[in-house]
Design a protein around this motif. Sequence first.
Motif, PDB file in Angstrom:
ATOM      1  N   ARG A 268       0.822  -1.201   0.000  1.00 34.17           N
ATOM      2  CA  ARG A 268       0.000   0.000   0.000  1.00 34.17           C
ATOM      3  C   ARG A 268       0.865   1.263   0.000  1.00 34.17           C
ATOM      4  O   ARG A 268       1.965   1.300   0.562  1.00 34.17           O
ATOM      5  N   HIS A 269       0.350   2.275  -0.658  1.00 29.12           N
ATOM      6  CA  HIS A 269       1.041   3.561  -0.782  1.00 29.12           C
ATOM      7  C   HIS A 269       2.462   3.392  -1.316  1.00 29.12           C
ATOM      8  O   HIS A 269       3.386   4.069  -0.855  1.00 29.12           O
ATOM      9  N   THR A 270       2.637   2.506  -2.270  1.00 27.84           N
ATOM     10  CA  THR A 270       3.952   2.329  -2.873  1.00 27.84           C
ATOM     11  C   THR A 270       4.487   3.655  -3.414  1.00 27.84           C
ATOM     12  O   THR A 270       3.891   4.266  -4.301  1.00 27.84           O
ATOM     13  N   TYR A 271       5.591   4.090  -2.830  1.00 23.45           N
ATOM     14  CA  TYR A 271       6.324   5.287  -3.240  1.00 23.45           C
ATOM     15  C   TYR A 271       5.515   6.583  -3.142  1.00 23.45           C
ATOM     16  O   TYR A 271       5.901   7.602  -3.730  1.00 23.45           O
ATOM     17  N   SER A 272       4.430   6.585  -2.382  1.00 24.57           N
ATOM     18  CA  SER A 272       3.732   7.854  -2.149  1.00 24.57           C
ATOM     19  C   SER A 272       4.653   8.859  -1.469  1.00 24.57           C
ATOM     20  O   SER A 272       4.556  10.070  -1.700  1.00 24.57           O
ATOM     21  N   ARG A 287      11.135   3.668 -10.588  1.00 20.83           N
ATOM     22  CA  ARG A 287      11.609   2.885  -9.447  1.00 20.83           C
ATOM     23  C   ARG A 287      10.653   1.754  -9.044  1.00 20.83           C
ATOM     24  O   ARG A 287      10.939   1.023  -8.101  1.00 20.83           O
ATOM     25  N   LEU A 288       9.537   1.627  -9.739  1.00 19.81           N
ATOM     26  CA  LEU A 288       8.620   0.531  -9.426  1.00 19.81           C
ATOM     27  C   LEU A 288       9.293  -0.827  -9.631  1.00 19.81           C
ATOM     28  O   LEU A 288       8.878  -1.820  -9.036  1.00 19.81           O
ATOM     29  N   ARG A 289      10.324  -0.863 -10.448  1.00 19.27           N
ATOM     30  CA  ARG A 289      11.001  -2.141 -10.711  1.00 19.27           C
ATOM     31  C   ARG A 289      11.753  -2.665  -9.488  1.00 19.27           C
ATOM     32  O   ARG A 289      12.221  -3.811  -9.492  1.00 19.27           O
ATOM     33  N   TYR A 290      11.860  -1.854  -8.454  1.00 20.55           N
ATOM     34  CA  TYR A 290      12.547  -2.298  -7.245  1.00 20.55           C
ATOM     35  C   TYR A 290      11.595  -2.838  -6.170  1.00 20.55           C
ATOM     36  O   TYR A 290      12.044  -3.313  -5.132  1.00 20.55           O
ATOM     37  N   VAL A 291      10.298  -2.722  -6.386  1.00 18.88           N
ATOM     38  CA  VAL A 291       9.331  -3.048  -5.340  1.00 18.88           C
ATOM     39  C   VAL A 291       8.787  -4.460  -5.529  1.00 18.88           C
ATOM     40  O   VAL A 291       8.281  -4.802  -6.599  1.00 18.88           O
ATOM     41  N   ASN A 292       8.868  -5.269  -4.472  1.00 15.51           N
ATOM     42  CA  ASN A 292       8.322  -6.625  -4.524  1.00 15.51           C
ATOM     43  C   ASN A 292       6.811  -6.611  -4.352  1.00 15.51           C
ATOM     44  O   ASN A 292       6.272  -5.831  -3.557  1.00 15.51           O
ATOM     45  N   PHE A 293       6.134  -7.473  -5.052  1.00 19.46           N
ATOM     46  CA  PHE A 293       4.701  -7.664  -4.868  1.00 19.46           C
ATOM     47  C   PHE A 293       4.458  -8.377  -3.537  1.00 19.46           C
ATOM     48  O   PHE A 293       5.253  -9.214  -3.112  1.00 19.46           O
ATOM     49  N   VAL A 294       3.323  -8.058  -2.901  1.00 17.23           N
ATOM     50  CA  VAL A 294       2.931  -8.767  -1.681  1.00 17.23           C
ATOM     51  C   VAL A 294       1.886  -9.832  -1.961  1.00 17.23           C
ATOM     52  O   VAL A 294       1.579 -10.654  -1.097  1.00 17.23           O
ATOM     53  N   CYS A 295       1.307  -9.794  -3.160  1.00 16.10           N
ATOM     54  CA  CYS A 295       0.359 -10.825  -3.599  1.00 16.10           C
ATOM     55  C   CYS A 295       0.250 -10.724  -5.116  1.00 16.10           C
ATOM     56  O   CYS A 295       0.655  -9.708  -5.706  1.00 16.10           O
ATOM     57  N   PRO A 296      -0.283 -11.730  -5.781  1.00 16.92           N
ATOM     58  CA  PRO A 296      -0.497 -11.620  -7.226  1.00 16.92           C
ATOM     59  C   PRO A 296      -1.513 -10.520  -7.525  1.00 16.92           C
ATOM     60  O   PRO A 296      -2.390 -10.232  -6.707  1.00 16.92           O
ATOM     61  N   PRO A 297      -1.426  -9.880  -8.686  1.00 17.68           N
ATOM     62  CA  PRO A 297      -2.416  -8.862  -9.035  1.00 17.68           C
ATOM     63  C   PRO A 297      -3.840  -9.413  -8.952  1.00 17.68           C
ATOM     64  O   PRO A 297      -4.117 -10.532  -9.383  1.00 17.68           O
ATOM     65  N   GLY A 298      -4.730  -8.602  -8.356  1.00 18.53           N
ATOM     66  CA  GLY A 298      -6.128  -8.991  -8.233  1.00 18.53           C
ATOM     67  C   GLY A 298      -6.464  -9.808  -7.010  1.00 18.53           C
ATOM     68  O   GLY A 298      -7.630 -10.167  -6.821  1.00 18.53           O
ATOM     69  N   LYS A 299      -5.490 -10.104  -6.159  1.00 19.67           N
ATOM     70  CA  LYS A 299      -5.730 -11.008  -5.032  1.00 19.67           C
ATOM     71  C   LYS A 299      -5.753 -10.330  -3.669  1.00 19.67           C
ATOM     72  O   LYS A 299      -6.070 -10.974  -2.675  1.00 19.67           O
ATOM     73  N   CYS A 300      -5.400  -9.059  -3.580  1.00 21.71           N
ATOM     74  CA  CYS A 300      -5.452  -8.377  -2.295  1.00 21.71           C
ATOM     75  C   CYS A 300      -5.605  -6.878  -2.506  1.00 21.71           C
ATOM     76  O   CYS A 300      -5.269  -6.350  -3.567  1.00 21.71           O
ATOM     77  N   PHE A 301      -6.105  -6.215  -1.491  1.00 23.25           N
ATOM     78  CA  PHE A 301      -6.335  -4.770  -1.536  1.00 23.25           C
ATOM     79  C   PHE A 301      -5.154  -4.021  -0.936  1.00 23.25           C
ATOM     80  O   PHE A 301      -4.662  -4.377   0.143  1.00 23.25           O
ATOM     81  N   ALA A 302      -4.699  -2.987  -1.605  1.00 25.60           N
ATOM     82  CA  ALA A 302      -3.685  -2.084  -1.063  1.00 25.60           C
ATOM     83  C   ALA A 302      -3.819  -0.736  -1.763  1.00 25.60           C
ATOM     84  O   ALA A 302      -3.631  -0.652  -2.982  1.00 25.60           O
ATOM     85  N   TYR A 303      -4.143   0.280  -1.009  1.00 23.72           N
ATOM     86  CA  TYR A 303      -4.435   1.607  -1.564  1.00 23.72           C
ATOM     87  C   TYR A 303      -3.185   2.235  -2.165  1.00 23.72           C
ATOM     88  O   TYR A 303      -2.097   2.176  -1.583  1.00 23.72           O
ATOM     89  N   GLN A 304      -3.341   2.851  -3.334  1.00 23.42           N
ATOM     90  CA  GLN A 304      -2.202   3.399  -4.070  1.00 23.42           C
ATOM     91  C   GLN A 304      -2.502   4.783  -4.615  1.00 23.42           C
ATOM     92  O   GLN A 304      -3.665   5.144  -4.846  1.00 23.42           O
ATOM     93  N   ASN A 305      -1.438   5.528  -4.873  1.00 23.99           N
ATOM     94  CA  ASN A 305      -1.504   6.772  -5.626  1.00 23.99           C
ATOM     95  C   ASN A 305      -0.662   6.701  -6.900  1.00 23.99           C
ATOM     96  O   ASN A 305      -1.139   7.013  -7.985  1.00 23.99           O
ATOM     97  N   VAL A 306       0.588   6.267  -6.764  1.00 24.71           N
ATOM     98  CA  VAL A 306       1.493   6.203  -7.913  1.00 24.71           C
ATOM     99  C   VAL A 306       1.059   5.127  -8.907  1.00 24.71           C
ATOM    100  O   VAL A 306       0.844   5.441 -10.091  1.00 24.71           O
ATOM    101  N   PRO A 307       0.912   3.853  -8.508  1.00 23.02           N
ATOM    102  CA  PRO A 307       0.425   2.866  -9.474  1.00 23.02           C
ATOM    103  C   PRO A 307      -0.953   3.224 -10.048  1.00 23.02           C
ATOM    104  O   PRO A 307      -1.216   2.989 -11.233  1.00 23.02           O
ATOM    105  N   TYR A 308      -1.820   3.804  -9.221  1.00 16.13           N
ATOM    106  CA  TYR A 308      -3.149   4.203  -9.701  1.00 16.13           C
ATOM    107  C   TYR A 308      -3.035   5.160 -10.883  1.00 16.13           C
ATOM    108  O   TYR A 308      -3.824   5.094 -11.837  1.00 16.13           O
TER     109      TYR A 308
END
Length: 513
Positions: A268-272, A287-308
């Motif tokens: 959540r809030h990746t790089y906000s 820099r998104l290429r440095y961030v590990n996923f915490v779940c596969p896409p579509g499988k968990c909720f995490a609020y974002q600004n930059v990816p959004y």
Amino acid sequence: MRSTLSSNHSWGRLAAAAAFSLMIMAPLVQASGEKRVTVPIALPFQQTTSLPPSSAAASAVAASPNPNAIQPMPYTQTPAPAVAALYSSAAYSSAGAPSPAVQGVIVSSATASSTAPAAKEAVAKEVRPAAVNIPVITTAPIKAPRYPVGHPEAFVPEFEDYIAKKVAPFVPGVAVVIVSGGQIKSLNGYGVRRAGTRETVTPDTVFRLASLSKAVAATSASVLVNEGKISWDTTITSVLPNVTFSNARYGKQLTLRHILSQSSGLPRHTYSHFIDAGKSYADTVARLRYVNFVCPPGKCFAYQNVPYSLSGEMIKKKAGMSFEQYTEEKIFDPLGMRSASYGLNSYNASPNRAAPHVNNGKRWIPTAVTGNWYRVAPAAGVNASIVDMSRFLLAQMGKRQDVLPLSVLNPIQSRVTKNTPAQNYYGVRKAVGNTAYGMGWRVFDYGRNKNFIHHGGHVKGFRTEMVFNRDLQIGMVFLSNSETRLARDVIFKFLDSYERAQTAARAAAKKKK
């Protein structure tokens, strides 16, 4: 197309407003070289769809099939335990970034240093939207009718009084619209645009929407999908090949639906915090290429600004024009949102704009506008007045299907990503249930009523809230030029007022039998 700093833009907005409402009269008065528009904001459907006074009739309307009702969509996502654990604070800002200490971003073994070179530019370098010409507008406020006890719409004056007596005296300024029966019943500004002045807040005063902008971006995306130029399942990398992720397999799965429904799989809030610190959007996306996923896409909720905000880049590619221009042409102009705009330049060009305020512990102090969050325009870049938002609200409620048909509204207002009340910032309210994120909207049930649609926003010096229910045909928008804690309670004060009025109406109906 909207021009920049030209009189043609003002005339274009006036023409759109006339199309929006046959009732609007817009005489132009030349005063000191300015175009002034006086708008008695009566809407055509206000004369044809008002609820009759009797509670029995109101109940009959509520029981009848509503053509504007949301068509339910199944959802399967569940919050991942690791992500859910991050949501310990319900007071987390909607648009503002967390501090790095609570960021929760998991970085891969490759170091995400500020000096790391990018092989290719992930997204175009930042270009600030040019200021648009915002006309001087004067809209007459609307005071709520005074209904007798037992009337189903008695909640309208009750909530209007709550804002006037319990909120407005404790903030610099606030503007609110209340809709009942699909009609504007109250539209008012309170207080001042800047503390220490006599510059009053009017229905046309422009505020920053902060994260309420996400609903506008999702609506733009839905219009583009409805036009057949993109699909919800279009992948990010197929449109933006230079955007890369630490997990290439997950990165290739990431779709437009995932980023707009806050189910990207990133923390959540990746790089906000990078946006908060003033880094450019392009550098942050790289820099998104440095961030590990915490779940596969579509499988968990995490609020974002930059990816959004990658949605804006996708719209730009597929529409063949900037995201801001597309939104203006497809939403702002046809709905008659004449003072709505994107960016700091347009905010500063607004002749009737609210200044941001912070509290020093004793009083509200005007503060400088922070431009950082304008860099993520889809997430937090809109400026608008309460008149503009009244039109957006009615359109979202299905009242402007010539502009936003149900095929545009239903996908974004349906539950997509399941989450918890705390993740929707609703705290521990027992009446709240079945919470989820749609696309640009939060969705929840409250008490015996289902499918409330809501979003709020928070950026330095501003707080916003919007809530509505298409089945019940009620809605409210709240804009303030302060970071008031009172905003946290506004939507539930509104819903509680509504429920009290319905309970009293049912009791009155029983007495008549």
